[in-house]
Design a protein around this motif. Structure first.
Motif, PDB file in Angstrom:
ATOM      1  N   LEU A 137     -13.102   8.057  11.860  1.00  0.00           N
ATOM      2  CA  LEU A 137     -11.904   8.132  10.734  1.00  0.00           C
ATOM      3  C   LEU A 137     -11.876   6.937   9.846  1.00  0.00           C
ATOM      4  O   LEU A 137     -11.587   7.294   8.815  1.00  0.00           O
ATOM      5  N   VAL A 138     -12.108   5.744  10.289  1.00  0.00           N
ATOM      6  CA  VAL A 138     -12.431   4.941   9.538  1.00  0.00           C
ATOM      7  C   VAL A 138     -13.497   5.040   8.459  1.00  0.00           C
ATOM      8  O   VAL A 138     -13.444   4.596   7.238  1.00  0.00           O
ATOM      9  N   GLN A 139     -14.603   5.553   8.793  1.00  0.00           N
ATOM     10  CA  GLN A 139     -15.768   5.836   7.786  1.00  0.00           C
ATOM     11  C   GLN A 139     -15.414   6.819   7.011  1.00  0.00           C
ATOM     12  O   GLN A 139     -15.736   6.921   5.811  1.00  0.00           O
ATOM     13  N   THR A 140     -14.675   8.078   7.472  1.00  0.00           N
ATOM     14  CA  THR A 140     -14.165   8.979   6.479  1.00  0.00           C
ATOM     15  C   THR A 140     -13.347   8.474   5.376  1.00  0.00           C
ATOM     16  O   THR A 140     -13.609   8.707   4.233  1.00  0.00           O
ATOM     17  N   ALA A 141     -12.302   7.641   5.879  1.00  0.00           N
ATOM     18  CA  ALA A 141     -11.689   7.085   4.737  1.00  0.00           C
ATOM     19  C   ALA A 141     -12.091   6.107   3.979  1.00  0.00           C
ATOM     20  O   ALA A 141     -11.783   6.016   2.701  1.00  0.00           O
ATOM     21  N   THR A 142     -13.096   5.401   4.374  1.00  0.00           N
ATOM     22  CA  THR A 142     -13.987   4.504   3.596  1.00  0.00           C
ATOM     23  C   THR A 142     -14.607   5.201   2.507  1.00  0.00           C
ATOM     24  O   THR A 142     -14.824   4.902   1.123  1.00  0.00           O
ATOM     25  N   LYS A 143     -15.265   6.194   2.919  1.00  0.00           N
ATOM     26  CA  LYS A 143     -16.012   7.273   1.934  1.00  0.00           C
ATOM     27  C   LYS A 143     -14.969   7.885   1.133  1.00  0.00           C
ATOM     28  O   LYS A 143     -15.468   8.140  -0.177  1.00  0.00           O
ATOM     29  N   ALA A 144     -13.865   8.093   1.301  1.00  0.00           N
ATOM     30  CA  ALA A 144     -12.769   8.685   0.249  1.00  0.00           C
ATOM     31  C   ALA A 144     -12.136   7.227  -0.637  1.00  0.00           C
ATOM     32  O   ALA A 144     -11.291   7.509  -1.410  1.00  0.00           O
ATOM     33  N   ASP A 145     -12.665   6.164  -0.254  1.00  0.00           N
ATOM     34  CA  ASP A 145     -12.180   5.140  -1.185  1.00  0.00           C
ATOM     35  C   ASP A 145     -10.780   4.642  -0.678  1.00  0.00           C
ATOM     36  O   ASP A 145     -10.021   4.426  -1.642  1.00  0.00           O
ATOM     37  N   ILE A 146     -10.225   4.919   0.527  1.00  0.00           N
ATOM     38  CA  ILE A 146      -8.907   4.521   0.686  1.00  0.00           C
ATOM     39  C   ILE A 146      -9.109   3.710   2.335  1.00  0.00           C
ATOM     40  O   ILE A 146     -10.068   3.879   2.873  1.00  0.00           O
ATOM     41  N   LYS A 147      -7.896   3.295   2.512  1.00  0.00           N
ATOM     42  CA  LYS A 147      -8.004   2.590   3.922  1.00  0.00           C
ATOM     43  C   LYS A 147      -7.396   3.458   5.247  1.00  0.00           C
ATOM     44  O   LYS A 147      -6.833   4.347   4.851  1.00  0.00           O
ATOM     45  N   PHE A 148      -7.630   3.066   6.254  1.00  0.00           N
ATOM     46  CA  PHE A 148      -7.264   3.941   7.462  1.00  0.00           C
ATOM     47  C   PHE A 148      -6.310   2.962   8.215  1.00  0.00           C
ATOM     48  O   PHE A 148      -6.552   1.813   8.656  1.00  0.00           O
ATOM     49  N   GLY A 149      -5.199   3.549   8.401  1.00  0.00           N
ATOM     50  CA  GLY A 149      -4.124   3.059   9.367  1.00  0.00           C
ATOM     51  C   GLY A 149      -3.819   3.826  10.717  1.00  0.00           C
ATOM     52  O   GLY A 149      -4.018   4.847  10.650  1.00  0.00           O
TER      53      GLY A 149
ATOM     54  N   LEU B 299       0.971  -1.243  -0.035  1.00  0.00           N
ATOM     55  CA  LEU B 299       0.053  -0.064   0.017  1.00  0.00           C
ATOM     56  C   LEU B 299       0.729   1.180  -0.049  1.00  0.00           C
ATOM     57  O   LEU B 299       1.871   1.433   0.893  1.00  0.00           O
ATOM     58  N   THR B 300       0.493   2.097  -0.999  1.00  0.00           N
ATOM     59  CA  THR B 300       1.020   3.536  -0.691  1.00  0.00           C
ATOM     60  C   THR B 300       0.301   4.333   0.196  1.00  0.00           C
ATOM     61  O   THR B 300      -0.823   4.112   0.635  1.00  0.00           O
ATOM     62  N   LEU B 301       0.904   5.290   0.999  1.00  0.00           N
ATOM     63  CA  LEU B 301       0.167   5.783   2.171  1.00  0.00           C
ATOM     64  C   LEU B 301       0.682   7.406   2.303  1.00  0.00           C
ATOM     65  O   LEU B 301       1.802   7.803   1.859  1.00  0.00           O
TER      66      LEU B 301
ATOM     67  N   ASP C 104      -3.143   4.790  -1.385  1.00  0.00           N
ATOM     68  CA  ASP C 104      -4.173   3.752  -1.041  1.00  0.00           C
ATOM     69  C   ASP C 104      -4.657   3.794   0.513  1.00  0.00           C
ATOM     70  O   ASP C 104      -5.544   3.283   0.886  1.00  0.00           O
ATOM     71  N   LEU C 105      -3.827   4.650   1.292  1.00  0.00           N
ATOM     72  CA  LEU C 105      -4.075   4.657   2.766  1.00  0.00           C
ATOM     73  C   LEU C 105      -3.688   5.915   3.496  1.00  0.00           C
ATOM     74  O   LEU C 105      -2.857   6.560   2.931  1.00  0.00           O
ATOM     75  N   PHE C 106      -4.320   6.314   4.517  1.00  0.00           N
ATOM     76  CA  PHE C 106      -4.095   7.281   5.444  1.00  0.00           C
ATOM     77  C   PHE C 106      -3.700   6.770   6.761  1.00  0.00           C
ATOM     78  O   PHE C 106      -4.370   5.947   7.406  1.00  0.00           O
ATOM     79  N   LEU C 107      -2.297   7.050   7.257  1.00  0.00           N
ATOM     80  CA  LEU C 107      -2.045   6.402   8.333  1.00  0.00           C
ATOM     81  C   LEU C 107      -1.835   7.697   9.614  1.00  0.00           C
ATOM     82  O   LEU C 107      -1.330   8.726   9.297  1.00  0.00           O
ATOM     83  N   LEU C 108      -2.589   7.391  10.581  1.00  0.00           N
ATOM     84  CA  LEU C 108      -2.506   8.375  11.769  1.00  0.00           C
ATOM     85  C   LEU C 108      -1.366   7.953  12.688  1.00  0.00           C
ATOM     86  O   LEU C 108      -1.573   6.928  13.083  1.00  0.00           O
ATOM     87  N   ASP C 109      -0.448   8.954  12.906  1.00  0.00           N
ATOM     88  CA  ASP C 109       0.691   8.553  13.772  1.00  0.00           C
ATOM     89  C   ASP C 109       0.246   8.849  15.075  1.00  0.00           C
ATOM     90  O   ASP C 109      -0.871   8.771  15.731  1.00  0.00           O
TER      91      ASP C 109
END
Length: 730
Positions: free
Chosen positions: A392-404, A322-324, A353-358
């Motif tokens: 945040l998972v829902q926000t990412a899902t709506k944007a068609d990406i994954k949440f990490g 996954l790119t992130l 593909d993914l947004f990563l919350l640090d």
């Protein structure tokens, strides 16, 4: 009569007497397509290594010198797994203190078993046994034919009435014979990982080790190259490349003996780790993975890369990554839910593909606003995230990406609820001040309750449809004492790693393919013991593009590109976005920038890069790596990846701190099909920019590209510039 002569005769007779009872078996060959490791049982029933190198024919194996006769006043050379306490005068592979206090061990050949799995894997187990004490040592070898990699490990068990104590327990003992030996090792520090150093091994013992516990590769990495006769190049020379699969204290010992034989002993560091082994239980060492090349360091690296991708050295090694986009350098620990919603939108706009919350998303009584509090309290901070992780998972899902999400579940801050509730879960010496590093301490993974806590922490996040985990560990073990172990503290370091593996094994059983990044404040856990549970590792907190060329170059000796998490950041904003991007594209591309602050051209450039990277990632992640010009040998650096069919390739050229009017020299490519014709296209160009490379848009034969080469820089080698070329067979 000379008493020394009589004593020598008695010793010699003692050595050869077992031969009267058993005829030695034929040589034992552990082989791949191009490597032979030959073990031979001597007339004294001891096991000897009689060859390691390029593959021998069956006829040639029969011509190898047989062990013995032996000098009564010196140990026999080349014993395959030397025990301590009898006739050994050098570093032993194993030392056992028996239940009656006897510290001597003798090992005689008992039997050998070989099995075949498919057409690629051959497993050999050589059984050694003490003739007097009921102690068994099993030497395991797994030979991967097509990858030219051998994996070896040792199993120790006994049937004595009381426990025995293991004080040394190497994973393997290998020997090389040459006039000279040149060792290449990786060393460094935080933000300065994987520096290459080469030195000649001379008479005596050299040890590379770690006593850090949880971050074993912080100063040294458990991987090495040994060249025979003279320093190897990328394309010439005999070289052995090895790496230890252990995420804890390690020890690599290299000893050149009186006969100029090099003995290599990789394994767990026995420092503070005398291991008490009960009867009928097995102590299994970590795996030592090695390959042997007669054509230089490059082939050795390619062998390890193929093995890692195809044979489980890294999780899902042949599958896409996954790119992130990470938020850390944009917000650090100061953010709000609306701000993260916006950043998730930026990630989707970028095309990753993914947004990563640090770090910084947890803790309520002790909010995680910096690294001084909250670690261990894995509940979303209600002020920052009033709607929790699920929003945040829902926000990412709506944007068609994954949440990490980022976690550091093995550590705790004194300012935390966990610290107050479970002081017995923490590694720290009684009657001594706490030794804090990064304002934190280490949890005791020897304790099953702590293992459950760590498992439940991560499982609780994953149960909310989190699609990626960044697993960090920024703390070494000091003040080492486990309340759980009580008086038996010598098991602490080994038990910690075993506890970590138990947790990771449970998670992988439930989530077998969920992508996870292994992080330890950078590349301090760079080993195949951990990577079998992770898809990639964070190579360094230092994302300065110039420094990253060296860091990533070092790790690429042993680990494939799809395991090296490499991000575009603003660590050094003086570097152009293109240079930072081209360096990150050498590994597994990601971003840690504020996308909204990019100019329109920079956003367009980055979006196109992500598209091109996804298109070319099969070549970069699964192709063969050819290192063409080293940063250790000049200012112009080059490397390339070629797919297995030799139809597609990606070449990278980097100019570092080049001198005024430094000459630009064509780079001879490697790994191509001489008969194919390749169209060359420069990519990663800013909008409106045209390539100034003569090769752009031209077509050449593979033969020409490998004999004449290409310019990977423009007419003048400008500092901190780069070019990326795509080669496509027509």
């Amino acid at each position: 009569m000379n008493l020394r002569f009589v004593y020598g005769c008695l010793l010699l007779f003692a050595r050869i007497t077992p031969a009267l009872a058993q005829t030695p078996p034929p040589p034992i060959a552990i082989e791949t397509e191009h490597i032979s490791l030959v073990l031979t049982v001597g007339g004294n029933q001891k096991l000897y290594q009689t060859y390691l190198g390029a593959k021998l024919t069956e006829a040639d194996k029969q011509l190898l010198p047989k062990p013995g006769p032996f000098d009564a006043y010196a140990p026999a050379p080349n014993e395959a797994y030397v025990p301590a306490g009898t006739d050994n005068l050098f570093e032993p592979a194993i030392r056992v203190v028996h239940a009656d206090g006897n510290p001597g061990l003798a090992l005689a050949f008992a039997d050998v078993k070989t099995s075949q799995t498919g057409d690629n894997l051959t497993t050999t187990t050589v059984h050694l046994r003490d003739p007097v004490y009921p102690v068994d040592v099993l030497l395991h070898f797994a030979a991967y034919q097509k990858e030219d990699v051998i994996k070896t490990w040792t199993e120790i068990k006994h049937r004595e009435k009381k426990p025995v104590v293991l004080t040394q327990y190497a994973s393997a003992m290998l020997r090389l014979h040459a006039p000279h030996y040149w060792l290449t090792q990786l060393h460094g520090d935080w933000a300065s990982e994987a520096k290459e150093t080469q030195s000649e091994l001379t008479s005596g013992l050299k040890v590379i080790d770690s006593k850090l516990g949880t971050r074993p590769s912080w100063y040294h990495t458990p991987s090495f190259l040994v060249a025979l006769d003279k320093p190897a190049t990328e394309t010439s020379g005999e070289v052995l490349a090895g790496t230890l699969a252990w995420t804890g204290n390690f020890r690599l010992a290299f000893e050149v003996d009186n006969l100029n034989t090099l003995r290599m002993l990789p394994g767990i560091n026995p420092y503070a780790s005398e291991y008490t082994l009960p009867a009928n239980q097995s102590f299994v060492t970590p795996e030592f993975i090695f390959t042997y090349s007669t054509t230089g360091k490059g082939q050795a690296s390619r062998n390890l890369h193929r093995w890692a991708r195809r044979q489980g050295g890294t999780l899902d090694g042949t599958q896409p990554r996954l790119t992130l986009l990470n938020n850390w350098e944009t917000t650090y620990a100061k953010f709000t839910e609306p701000r993260l919603d916006s950043l998730i939108g930026d990630a989707a706009k970028l095309g990753v593909d993914l947004f990563l919350l640090d770090d910084g998303w947890f803790g309520n009584k002790f909010p995680r606003n910096n690294d001084k509090a909250g670690l261990g309290d894995w509940q979303p901070n209600k002020t920052k995230l009033p709607n929790g992780i699920g929003h945040l998972v829902q926000t990412a899902t709506k944007a068609d990406i994954k949440f990490g999400i980022w976690v550091e579940p093995e550590a705790v801050n004194p300012k935390s609820e966990l610290y107050s509730k479970h002081p017995d879960w923490i590694l720290r010496l009684p009657k001594r001040p706490e030794d804090l590093s990064r304002s934190q301490l280490v949890l005791d993974l020897n304790n099953p309750k702590v293992q459950d806590f760590v498992y439940n922490t991560v499982d609780g996040l994953l149960s909310q449809n989190v699609g990626y985990i960044k697993w960090d560990n920024c703390r070494m073990i000091t003040n080492a004492y486990s309340q759980y172990l009580g008086k038996d503290q010598s098991h602490l370091y080994i038990g910690y790693v075993q506890g970590l593996y138990k947790v990771l094994g449970r998670l992988r059983q439930k989530y077998p393919h969920l992508p996870m990044m292994l992080c330890a404040g950078g590349g301090s856990r760079a080993d195949y013991g951990a990577l079998k549970y992770f898809t990639e590792f964070w190579t360094s907190d230092n994302t300065d593009a110039f420094e990253r060329v060296f860091i990533q170059w070092g790790f690429l000796n042993f680990f494939p590109a799809n395991t090296l998490a490499s991000h575009v950041t603003n660590w050094n904003p003086q570097h152009t976005l293109k240079f930072r991007t081209d360096v990150a594209m050498m590994g597994k591309l990601g971003y840690d920038i504020d996308v909204a602050k990019l100019s329109a051209d920079e956003q367009q450039f980055s979006q196109q890069v992500v598209k091109d990277y996804k298109r070319l990632s099969p070549v970069i992640w699964q192709g063969d790596l050819f290192r063409l010009r080293s940063p250790y040998e000049g200012n112009q650096v080059a490397l390339m990846y070629v797919d297995e069919a030799q139809r597609n390739a990606v070449a990278f050229g980097y100019n570092l701190h080049t001198r005024f009017h430094e000459a630009v020299i064509p780079v001879k490519l490697q790994g191509l099909d001489p008969a194919k014709r390749y169209k060359v296209t420069e990519i990663n160009l800013m909008p409106g920019q045209k390539s100034d490379l003569p090769a752009h848009g031209q077509t050449y034969s593979g033969d020409y590209l490998m004999k004449v080469g290409l310019l990977l820089s423009d007419g003048e080698a400008k500092q901190l510039t780069s070019h990326v070329l795509e080669l496509t067979a027509e």
